[in-house]
Write an enzyme that holds these catalytic residues in place. Structure first.
Site, mmCIF file in Angstrom:
data_model
loop_
_atom_site.group_PDB
_atom_site.id
_atom_site.type_symbol
_atom_site.label_atom_id
_atom_site.label_comp_id
_atom_site.label_asym_id
_atom_site.label_seq_id
_atom_site.Cartn_x
_atom_site.Cartn_y
_atom_site.Cartn_z
ATOM 1 N N SER A 37 0.824 -1.208 0.000
ATOM 2 C CA SER A 37 0.000 0.000 0.000
ATOM 3 C C SER A 37 0.858 1.259 0.000
ATOM 4 C CB SER A 37 -0.930 -0.001 1.222
ATOM 5 O OG SER A 37 -0.185 -0.203 2.405
ATOM 6 N N HIS B 208 -40.490 23.147 -9.997
ATOM 7 C CA HIS B 208 -40.482 22.370 -11.250
ATOM 8 C C HIS B 208 -39.732 23.110 -12.368
ATOM 9 C CE1 HIS B 208 -43.919 20.188 -9.354
ATOM 10 N NE2 HIS B 208 -44.269 21.415 -9.001
ATOM 11 N N LYS C 40 -18.130 31.494 -27.355
ATOM 12 C CA LYS C 40 -18.423 30.711 -26.158
ATOM 13 C C LYS C 40 -17.636 31.132 -24.929
ATOM 14 C CE LYS C 40 -20.354 27.083 -25.917
ATOM 15 N NZ LYS C 40 -20.666 25.817 -26.484
ATOM 16 N N GLU D 61 -19.473 23.009 -14.112
ATOM 17 C CA GLU D 61 -19.793 21.653 -14.591
ATOM 18 C C GLU D 61 -18.978 20.596 -13.860
ATOM 19 O OE1 GLU D 61 -20.638 21.824 -19.190
ATOM 20 O OE2 GLU D 61 -19.125 23.293 -18.651
HETATM 21 N N1 ARG Z 1 -1.155 -1.396 5.312
HETATM 22 C C1 ARG Z 1 -2.080 -1.929 6.264
HETATM 23 C C2 ARG Z 1 -3.430 -1.243 6.104
HETATM 24 O O1 ARG Z 1 -3.490 -0.238 5.506
HETATM 25 C C3 ARG Z 1 -1.554 -1.748 7.641
HETATM 26 C C4 ARG Z 1 -2.094 -2.713 8.642
HETATM 27 C C5 ARG Z 1 -1.585 -4.060 8.365
HETATM 28 N N2 ARG Z 1 -1.917 -4.979 9.397
HETATM 29 C C6 ARG Z 1 -1.813 -6.281 9.209
HETATM 30 N N3 ARG Z 1 -2.159 -7.045 10.210
HETATM 31 N N4 ARG Z 1 -1.421 -6.811 8.105
HETATM 32 O O2 ARG Z 1 -4.439 -1.713 6.567
#
Ligand code: ARG
Length: 463
Positions: free
Chosen positions: A28, A161, A288, A295
């Site tokens: 992540s 309306h 224009k 928008e």
């Molecule tokens: N990157 C994980 C999340 O965003 C962090 C927590 C991970 N915990 C775990 N037990 N794998 O949720």
């Protein structure tokens, strides 16, 4: 025993590193690096608390605290090397801390887990968004109050309306949005107050056997108190749903207003001119001036409400406590928050810069038999007719005017008398739009005096 390719943080249990696809779905860091400052603030508070409780030494806590600041400056300076192999912001920061300060870094994770860590980081991040939304809403409300004050007595048609209904004032219409954005503000504030409990110290799910002081970390991070149930603390994401819910409603209000601005700025309406700063031209049609900002604001509800639905779907059906599904919370919230703030700022800019075309508003206010209700009310008030009869008589006069191709005030007294012979010349007073709006003095009504009273009330409310 430990394979050198296995993960640094849990390598003890694993013989080999993950498959590349596993790493791709698992990591992540590409997005949660946005929570770096929150992660480091949480870790610094945790380390200081561990030392205060004699769980780690002061010198280790000191090294950790300073080292984390070094890591933060590397991240802020753009020199930090993020690694997908280290999965997320928590492990990226900790691994770098180890490189910077060595052995004491390994003591930071005492009495906590990534589960309470991520919940804390994310709460801190979302809390900032409640504050940013509050700032954006206040600025927008100020801009609307400016418009309302300037045009408290400018007449315009009020619609139901999208058909001409009764004359209203420009200020009244602006103040309708002040009420909506004011409720959005109160929703943001309510949710912020509700979410301000600190998950840190809930550890993986059950709390910890270390003698931690959760009040201390909660206080250091600006929370009102520690959250009271560790299972809930690590698995609650309804603070983010509260944000997305409030953001969705706010985006819906922005969308409605944006739609009105699109209609009002059209050549057919000409109620407002948007400034060049918030319009664009066409590459082919020289005449224009397009209301692109309006928008795009109108469209933002799509992704913001989409985020709300997406996170709700992620969370539904998850057993307690943490599941990795919950890593899918962040991108949606980041995107929704970014776009809400942008939309609020763009709307504020547009409202500040736009100019209402008073003449077009007034001309439109007087057309479409907009004072028919005033005529009916006059028949009730002056001639004592039951409202239903008055409605019927007025309807026949509207039909007559329509046949003559004129508006109600253009009918002669003789023509009026064909519908009811009690009608006198006085009736023409109420057929004018100015008189019509001035007469709507009921609390919250469109009369300029009422509008000014509401402007004053709101100025007092938002200081
Ligand atoms: N990157 C994980 C999340 O965003 C962090 C927590 C991970 N915990 C775990 N037990 N794998 O949720």
């Amino acid at each position: 025993m430990t394979d050198t390719t296995s993960n640094k943080m849990w390598g003890g249990r694993f013989a080999a590193g993950p498959d590349a696809i596993m790493e791709a779905i698992n990591a992540s860091i590409s997005f949660d690096q946005r929570m770096a400052a929150q992660d480091i603030a949480g870790s610094r508070a945790h380390a200081a608390m561990l030392a205060a409780q004699n769980i780690i030494t002061d010198s280790d806590a000191d090294a950790i605290g300073k080292g984390l600041l070094t890591v933060l400056s590397e991240i802020e300076g753009g020199t930090f090397q993020f690694s997908a192999a280290l999965e997320d912001i928590h492990m990226n920061v900790e691994a770098r801390l180890k490189e910077v300060i060595g052995e004491p870094a390994g003591r930071l994770h005492t009495g906590r887990s990534r589960n309470d860590q991520v919940a804390t980081d994310f709460k801190l991040w979302v809390r900032d968004q409640f504050d940013a939304a509050e700032t954006g809403l206040l600025a927008l409300i100020q801009a609307l109050l400016g418009q309302a004050e300037a045009g408290a007595d400018w007449v315009m048609p009020g619609f139901t309306h999208l058909q001409t209904a009764q004359p209203v004032t420009w200020g009244h219409h602006m103040m309708a949005y002040v009420e909506m954005f004011g409720r959005d503000l109160s929703r943001m504030r309510d949710a912020r107050a509700r979410m301000n409990e600190c998950p840190l110290g809930a550890a993986a799910l059950a709390g910890t056997s270390f003698p931690i002081n959760r009040d201390m970390t909660a206080h250091a991070l600006g929370f009102d108190r520690p959250s009271a149930n560790s299972l809930d603390a690590v698995s609650d994401r309804d603070f983010a749903l509260d944000f997305l819910g409030a953001a969705s409603i706010c985006a819906m209000h922005l969308s409605r207003f944006a739609e009105e601005l699109v209609i009002w700025s059209s050549a057919q309406f000409r109620f407002v001119s948007l400034s060049d700063r918030f319009s664009t031209g066409s590459s082919i049609m020289p005449q224009k001036k397009n209301p692109d900002a309006a928008e795009l604001i109108r469209a933002k509800i799509g992704r913001i409400m989409g985020a709300n639905v997406a996170l709700m779907m992620v969370m539904k059906g998850l057993p307690l406590a943490y599941s990795k599904d919950m890593q899918e919370d962040k991108e949606q919230v980041f995107d929704a928050a970014d776009n809400l703030m942008l939309a609020l700022a763009a709307m504020e800019g547009m409202v500040k810069d736009m100019s209402a075309n008073r003449d077009s508003l007034a001309a439109a206010a007087g057309s479409g038999f907009s004072t028919a209700t005033d005529l009916a009310d006059w028949l009730v008030r002056v001639l004592g007719l039951p409202f239903r009869d008055a409605h019927h008589i007025t309807g026949s006069l509207v039909a007559l005017a329509e046949k003559q191709g004129c508006d109600l005030p253009d009918l002669t007294l003789e023509q009026m008398k064909t519908a009811h012979d009690g009608i006198t010349n006085d009736v023409f007073d109420v057929l004018g739009v100015e008189n019509s709006v001035n007469s709507r003095m009921s609390y919250g009504g469109t009369a300029p005096e009422q509008v000014r009273a509401q402007v004053t009330r709101w100025k007092g409310l938002i200081g």
